[in-house]
Design an enzyme around this catalytic site. Structure first.
Site, short mmCIF file in Angstrom:
data_model
loop_
_atom_site.label_atom_id
_atom_site.label_comp_id
_atom_site.label_asym_id
_atom_site.label_seq_id
_atom_site.Cartn_x
_atom_site.Cartn_y
_atom_site.Cartn_z
N GLY A 85 7.61 70.17 -1.93
CA GLY A 85 8.10 70.22 -3.31
C GLY A 85 8.28 68.86 -3.95
N GLU B 116 6.68 76.44 8.24
CA GLU B 116 5.73 77.31 7.54
C GLU B 116 4.34 77.18 8.15
OE1 GLU B 116 7.63 77.11 3.01
OE2 GLU B 116 5.52 76.60 3.35
#
Length: 510
Positions: free
Chosen positions: A24, A90
Site C-alpha cells: 500500500g 499473502e
C-alpha cells in the site's frame, strides 16, 4: 475493508477473477489504483484490500477467502513489497493456491528486477536482513516460507516495468489477463439433437483462415437458432481476445436509440472498456470500422429482424480484422439474402430419435418413454414436428399426468394449440404486415401443399400481391416454397387455425 469491481466472475467456482496483492505505501494511490481502475473498466472482477493491516497482524480470514476464491492473482512487486509481513503472508497463500487449486499467478515487477525478487537481493535483501536479526526458530521457519514463495514467484513469467508509459503497460496487462477469462454465454441444460445443425454451420466457418467468416442462421422462432449460435460461440471463445454476444437485437433496437445502445455494447465488449459512449449511430459505424486494427473478433448478433440493423452493426467483412467470425441469427431470411457477405443456413428441427429423447427428458425425466407410453409419445412428436420448444413445453405439460390426460391433451392440441406454444410460434406471424397475415391465414386454411402457380393466381384474383407476400412469408419461415409447392409446418398451420377461430368464433370460414 475490501472492494471489488462490479462485474461478476464468469465461473461459479470463483468469487473473483483477480486477487490484487500490493504494498500500500508504495503503489496504493498510484500504479495499483490505475491498474485496479483498468481492470474494473475491462469487466474483470477484482478484489483488493482497501485498508492497511496493522504491522505484525496475521492475514485476515476475509483476505484468505478472497485469495482462495480468485481465478488469478496479480502481485505488484514494488521496491518495498518485502517490507510488509502481511504482503509476504499473502504471497505464501497465493503460491499455495497456485500449487493446490490451479490458480494462475502473474507477477508485476514494478521498478524492480525479477532477480531481486527471486534471490532476495537489493531492497528485498535488506528487508530479510532485518527479519533475520534476533529471529527465533519459529520466526526463521516463517522467513524460509517467505523466501520460498519469493523464489517461486520470481521465476514466473510476468510483466516488468522500468521505464516507459505506465498507461500502455497497464493496457497490455489488461489485454493479456482479459483473454484468459472466459465470458461464455449460458446455453441451458438438456441440449439434445443439435449436432447436425452445429456441423452444418461450422462447415460455413473457416476458423483457420485469415478471411472474415460471416454466417447467418435462419428459421422459425424457437427452432434452436440461438442455442446453435451460443454453443459455437462458447466453443470458439478461447481463440479470441476480442468478442461479443449481443442478445435480442430485435427487441433492443426498435429505434435509433436502441441501435446506439447495441453499438455501445458491442464496442464495450470488444474493447473491454465499459465506459465507451457514442453520440449517434453514424459515429458508431465509424467506431466499429476503426477498430479493425484490433485483429480478429468473434461476434454473435442474435435475433436480427431486418437488413437495416446489420448495416449498423456488422455490414461488411471490411469492418473487421482477418480471421474474424460474425454469426447472425434471424427469423427473416431476407436479412441474409440482401447482404451477400453472409453465408446462410436454415436451422432444422430435430429428427425423430432426438425429438423423442428431448420430449422424454421433460415428460418422464429420462431419455426414453415410460412403458406403455410409446404410442402416445409418437402422436405428440407428429404434432411437434421436431420443434424443440414445442417438445419441451408439451413434455413439461404432460409430466406426471395419466393416459386419459394425455389423450385429452392430444385431442385439444389438434384443435387449439396450448397457449405457450402458440405465443412462441406466433412471434414470426406478428412481425409481418396485415396483408401478409391474411395470406398466411388463407394458406393455413385452404392452400397448404397447393402448387405455387395456382395459389398465386387465386391470390391475385383477390387483389393481393402474392409475389411479394409469399416471398415475405417464406423469408420469415412461416411457409416454405419447394418443388413448386407451398409448404407449411403443421404447428404453424394449427396456429393459423387458432387465430381464425379467435377472430371469427362462430363462422371461422368467413
Amino acid at each position: 475493508m475490501a472492494s471489488s469491481s462490479s462485474s461478476s466472475s464468469s465461473n461459479s467456482k470463483w468469487r473473483y477473477d483477480v486477487f490484487l496483492s500490493f504494498r500500500g505505501k508504495d503503489t496504493r494511490h498510484t500504479f495499483t489504483d490505475f491498474l485496479y481502475g483498468a481492470l474494473d473498466r475491462g469487466n474483470i472482477n477484482t478484489f483488493r484490500d482497501d485498508e492497511k493491516l496493522p504491522r505484525g497482524e496475521e492475514i485476515s480470514p476475509e483476505l484468505l477467502k478472497a485469495i482462495e476464491g480468485s481465478r488469478f492473482a496479480i502481485i505488484v512487486f514494488s521496491k518495498n513489497y518485502a517490507d510488509s509481513k502481511s504482503c509476504l503472508d499473502e504471497l505464501v497463500k497465493i503460491m499455495e493456491c497456485e500449487a493446490e487449486k490451479g490458480q494462475k499467478v502473474f507477477p508485476i515487477f514494478y521498478h524492480v528486477e525479477p532477480t531481486e525478487v527471486r534471490n532476495q537481493s537489493g531492497t528485498y535483501g535488506e528487508a530479510f536482513k532485518n527479519y533475520e536479526t534476533n529471529a527465533d526458530e519459529e520466526k526463521k521457519k516463517k522467513i524460509e516460507e517467505w523466501r520460498a514463495a519469493l523464489r517461486k514467484a520470481g521465476q514466473l513469467k510476468g510483466f516488468q516495468l522500468q521505464d516507459g508509459s505506465e498507461y500502455k503497460f497497464i493496457e497490455h496487462i489488461i489485454g493479456e489477463i482479459g483473454i484468459l477469462i472466459p465470458k461464455s454465454v449460458h446455453v441451458g441444460e438438456n441440449i439434445v439433437g443439435i449436432d447436425e445443425n452445429l456441423k452444418q454451420v461450422k462447415l460455413l466457418i473457416d476458423a483457420k483462415s485469415d478471411e472474415v467468416s460471416m454466417v447467418g442462421i435462419y428459421g422459425i422462432g424457437r427452432i434452436g437458432k440461438t442455442t446453435i449460435a451460443k454453443v459455437i460461440y462458447n466453443d470458439m471463445l478461447d481463440q479470441f481476445k476480442h468478442h461479443s454476444f449481443l442478445e435480442n437485437v430485435r427487441e433492443g433496437s426498435k429505434d435509433d436509440h436502441g441501435l446506439l445502445q447495441l453499438q455501445e455494447k458491442l464496442l464495450r465488449d470488444i474493447l473491454m472498456d465499459k465506459t465507451m459512449k457514442l453520440h449517434n449511430v453514424d459515429e458508431g459505424i465509424k467506431m466499429i470500422k476503426s477498430k479493425r486494427y484490433l485483429g480478429k473478433v468473434l461476434i454473435v448478433l442474435d435475433d436480427v429482424d431486418c437488413p437495416r440493423k446489420l448495416k449498423f452493426l456488422a455490414d461488411s467483412p471490411e469492418w473487421f480484422g482477418g480471421g474474424s467470425i460474425i454469426i447472425v441469427t434471424t427469423r427473416n431470411k431476407r436479412c441474409l439474402d440482401v447482404n451477400k457477405a453472409y453465408s446462410s443456413y436454415e436451422a432444422k428441427g430435430l429428427e425423430k430419435n432426438k425429438a423423442l429423447e428431448l420430449f422424454s427428458l421433460n415428460a418422464f425425466q429420462q431419455n426414453h418413454p415410460a412403458d406403455n407410453y410409446v404410442d402416445l409419445c409418437n402422436r405428440v412428436l407428429h404434432h411437434a414436428k421436431g420443434l424443440p420448444l414445442a417438445l419441451v413445453l408439451l413434455g413439461s405439460f404432460l409430466f406426471q399426468r395419466g393416459k386419459e390426460e394425455w389423450e385429452s391433451t392430444l385431442d385439444r392440441f389438434k384443435t387449439i394449440p396450448i397457449d405457450d406454444i402458440q405465443k412462441v410460434l406466433q412471434i414470426s406471424y406478428d412481425g409481418v404486415d396485415d396483408r401478409c397475415k391474411k395470406v398466411f391465414l388463407d394458406i393455413a386454411c385452404f392452400f397448404k401443399d397447393w402448387g405455387e402457380k395456382t395459389v398465386t393466381r387465386i391470390l391475385e384474383g383477390c387483389r393481393f400481391h402474392p409475389k411479394i407476400e409469399l416471398k415475405v412469408l417464406d423469408e420469415r419461415c412461416l411457409i416454405s416454397i419447394s418443388d413448386g409447392f407451398v409448404r407449411m409446418h403443421d404447428s404453424l398451420q394449427e396456429m393459423g387455425w387458432a387465430i381464425v377461430r379467435e377472430k371469427c368464433p362462430e363462422n371461422p370460414g368467413e
